[in-house]
Design an enzyme around this catalytic site. Structure first.
Site, mmCIF file in Angstrom:
data_model
loop_
_atom_site.group_PDB
_atom_site.id
_atom_site.type_symbol
_atom_site.label_atom_id
_atom_site.label_comp_id
_atom_site.label_asym_id
_atom_site.label_seq_id
_atom_site.Cartn_x
_atom_site.Cartn_y
_atom_site.Cartn_z
ATOM 1 N N SER A 129 -1.030 -6.818 3.678
ATOM 2 C CA SER A 129 -2.192 -5.902 3.196
ATOM 3 C C SER A 129 -3.337 -6.497 2.336
ATOM 4 C CB SER A 129 -1.752 -4.856 2.355
ATOM 5 O OG SER A 129 -2.790 -4.138 1.376
ATOM 6 N N TYR A 180 3.383 -3.032 -5.163
ATOM 7 C CA TYR A 180 2.931 -2.891 -3.747
ATOM 8 C C TYR A 180 2.226 -4.342 -3.420
ATOM 9 C CZ TYR A 180 0.647 -1.582 0.782
ATOM 10 O OH TYR A 180 0.224 -1.553 1.928
HETATM 11 N N1 LIG Z 1 -2.328 2.935 5.404
HETATM 12 C C1 LIG Z 1 -3.029 1.840 4.744
HETATM 13 O O1 LIG Z 1 -4.018 2.077 4.238
HETATM 14 C C2 LIG Z 1 -2.378 0.538 4.848
HETATM 15 C C3 LIG Z 1 -3.095 -0.545 4.166
HETATM 16 C C4 LIG Z 1 -2.625 -1.887 4.190
HETATM 17 C C5 LIG Z 1 -1.479 -2.022 4.995
HETATM 18 N N2 LIG Z 1 -0.593 -0.846 5.243
HETATM 19 C C6 LIG Z 1 0.632 -1.426 5.800
HETATM 20 O O2 LIG Z 1 0.974 -0.747 6.993
HETATM 21 C C7 LIG Z 1 2.309 -0.428 7.022
HETATM 22 C C8 LIG Z 1 2.489 1.214 7.637
HETATM 23 O O3 LIG Z 1 1.734 1.959 6.857
HETATM 24 P P1 LIG Z 1 1.188 3.434 7.311
HETATM 25 O O4 LIG Z 1 -0.090 3.540 6.529
HETATM 26 O O5 LIG Z 1 1.354 3.745 8.833
HETATM 27 O O6 LIG Z 1 2.228 4.289 6.661
HETATM 28 P P2 LIG Z 1 3.167 5.317 7.073
HETATM 29 O O7 LIG Z 1 3.910 6.093 6.153
HETATM 30 O O8 LIG Z 1 2.550 6.342 8.049
HETATM 31 O O9 LIG Z 1 4.212 4.577 8.266
HETATM 32 C C9 LIG Z 1 5.211 3.955 7.414
HETATM 33 C C10 LIG Z 1 6.485 4.225 8.309
HETATM 34 O O10 LIG Z 1 7.635 3.200 7.838
HETATM 35 C C11 LIG Z 1 8.633 4.013 7.852
HETATM 36 N N3 LIG Z 1 9.757 3.409 6.756
HETATM 37 C C12 LIG Z 1 9.809 3.634 5.563
HETATM 38 N N4 LIG Z 1 10.894 3.038 5.010
HETATM 39 C C13 LIG Z 1 11.690 2.635 6.152
HETATM 40 C C14 LIG Z 1 13.118 1.896 6.097
HETATM 41 N N5 LIG Z 1 13.595 1.529 5.177
HETATM 42 N N6 LIG Z 1 13.370 1.251 7.381
HETATM 43 C C15 LIG Z 1 12.380 1.861 8.352
HETATM 44 N N7 LIG Z 1 11.388 2.509 8.447
HETATM 45 C C16 LIG Z 1 10.950 2.857 7.222
HETATM 46 C C17 LIG Z 1 8.396 5.305 7.445
HETATM 47 O O11 LIG Z 1 9.400 6.335 7.815
HETATM 48 C C18 LIG Z 1 7.088 5.593 8.174
HETATM 49 O O12 LIG Z 1 7.472 6.079 9.561
HETATM 50 C C19 LIG Z 1 3.109 -0.549 5.748
HETATM 51 O O13 LIG Z 1 3.779 -1.794 5.772
HETATM 52 C C20 LIG Z 1 1.867 -0.490 4.838
HETATM 53 O O14 LIG Z 1 2.233 -1.119 3.560
HETATM 54 C C21 LIG Z 1 -1.033 0.314 5.357
#
Ligand SMILES: NC(=O)c1ccc[n+]([C@@H]2O[C@H](COP(=O)([O-])OP(=O)(O)OC[C@H]3O[C@@H](n4cnc5c(N)ncnc54)[C@H](O)[C@@H]3O)[C@@H](O)[C@H]2O)c1
Length: 252
Positions: free
Chosen positions: A140, A153
């Site tokens: 991120s 985070y």
């Molecule tokens: N959305 C943002 O703004 C953003 C920005 C930078 C990075 N990210 C990163 O992108 C990735 C996805 O984020 P997102 O926004 O799609 O979130 P999201 O919550 O929509 O999806 C995350 C998924 O991870 C799953 N998960 C959580 N714990 C788990 C575990 N122990 N084992 C297996 N699966 C598990 C959840 O059930 C969910 O389906 C994350 O790593 C997040 O940190 C997101």
């Protein structure tokens, strides 16, 4: 078909960015294994898969070493190879360091950092055996610059960034390409929930959009296309990089 004859595993594939990656990889011809702890969400990913897609789902908790090891070995056995692993599963906590509860810190690190470590560890074993592969870790911009109220985070994502660089050094000779993606704010269900839980959701959405110079959030599909680039053979010379996809958030 940019991923024809490739086998890919995507973690956290029941929602948001992970779901978009799993669907895009499947539509590009990959045999995709979508892992998550959210069974209902995995069913949704399956339902959204394009006709004829080779997409299988499995409930796998990335914090559990035996589950990760066994699931990856099963994929390698069933498909004959594990070409691509996307370590995407992640969770967030909105808090400064002094507000962060110790148990919440451990829970977040277990998913965001230990989960990535376990995926890498057991995929590297398989990829070494078969003579190469591609690993993509979801970091991120919060792992590169400070983001308000995201102490644990940010620390976890800086860890993912560091692990990616270290692995690039260690495993180049094994033919394993390792990169990470650093998204800015992406309009996923997770961000949607954060916004909906605020006293003034519209104001919070606007401020989240304004973080990016482009004045909007990214979409899960835009991040999925970055993952597709890193997964495909055309990026064969891209190794140990952190691909920033952030609408200009870190440009100034
Ligand atoms: N959305 C943002 O703004 C953003 C920005 C930078 C990075 N990210 C990163 O992108 C990735 C996805 O984020 P997102 O926004 O799609 O979130 P999201 O919550 O929509 O999806 C995350 C998924 O991870 C799953 N998960 C959580 N714990 C788990 C575990 N122990 N084992 C297996 N699966 C598990 C959840 O059930 C969910 O389906 C994350 O790593 C997040 O940190 C997101």
């Amino acid at each position: 078909m940019k991923l024809a004859n490739k086998t890919a595993v995507v973690t956290g594939a029941a929602s948001g960015i992970g779901q978009a990656i799993a669907l895009l990889f499947a539509s590009e011809g990959a045999t995709v294994y979508a892992f998550d702890i959210d069974e209902a969400g995995l069913k949704e990913t399956e339902a959204k898969a394009p006709y004829g897609a080779k997409l299988t789902t499995a409930v796998v908790d990335v914090t559990q070493a035996d589950q990760v090891r066994d699931a990856l070995e099963r994929v390698a056995q069933e498909a004959g190879r594990l070409d691509i692993l996307v370590n995407n599963a992640g969770i967030g906590i909105a808090a400064t360091v002094d507000e962060t509860d110790e148990d919440d810190w451990d829970r977040l690190m277990a998913v965001n950092l230990r989960g990535v470590f376990l995926g890498c560890k057991y995929a590297v074993r398989i990829m070494k055996r078969q003579g190469g592969g591609v690993i993509i870790n979801m970091a991120s911009v919060a792992g590169i610059v400070g983001v308000k109220n995201r102490a644990a985070y940010s620390a976890s994502k800086a860890g993912v960034y560091g692990l990616t660089k270290a692995m690039a050094v260690d495993h180049a000779a094994d033919g394993i390409r390792v990169n990470c993606i650093c998204p800015g704010t992406v309009d996923s269900p997770w961000i949607g929930k954060i916004i909906a839980g605020q006293p003034d959701p519209d104001a919070v959405r606007k401020s989240m959009e304004a973080r990016q110079l482009l004045g909007r959030m990214g979409t899960p599909e835009e991040i999925a296309h970055a993952a597709l680039y890193l997964a495909q053979d055309e990026s064969a010379f891209v190794h140990g990089t952190a691909l920033i996809i952030d609408g200009g958030l870190t440009a100034q």
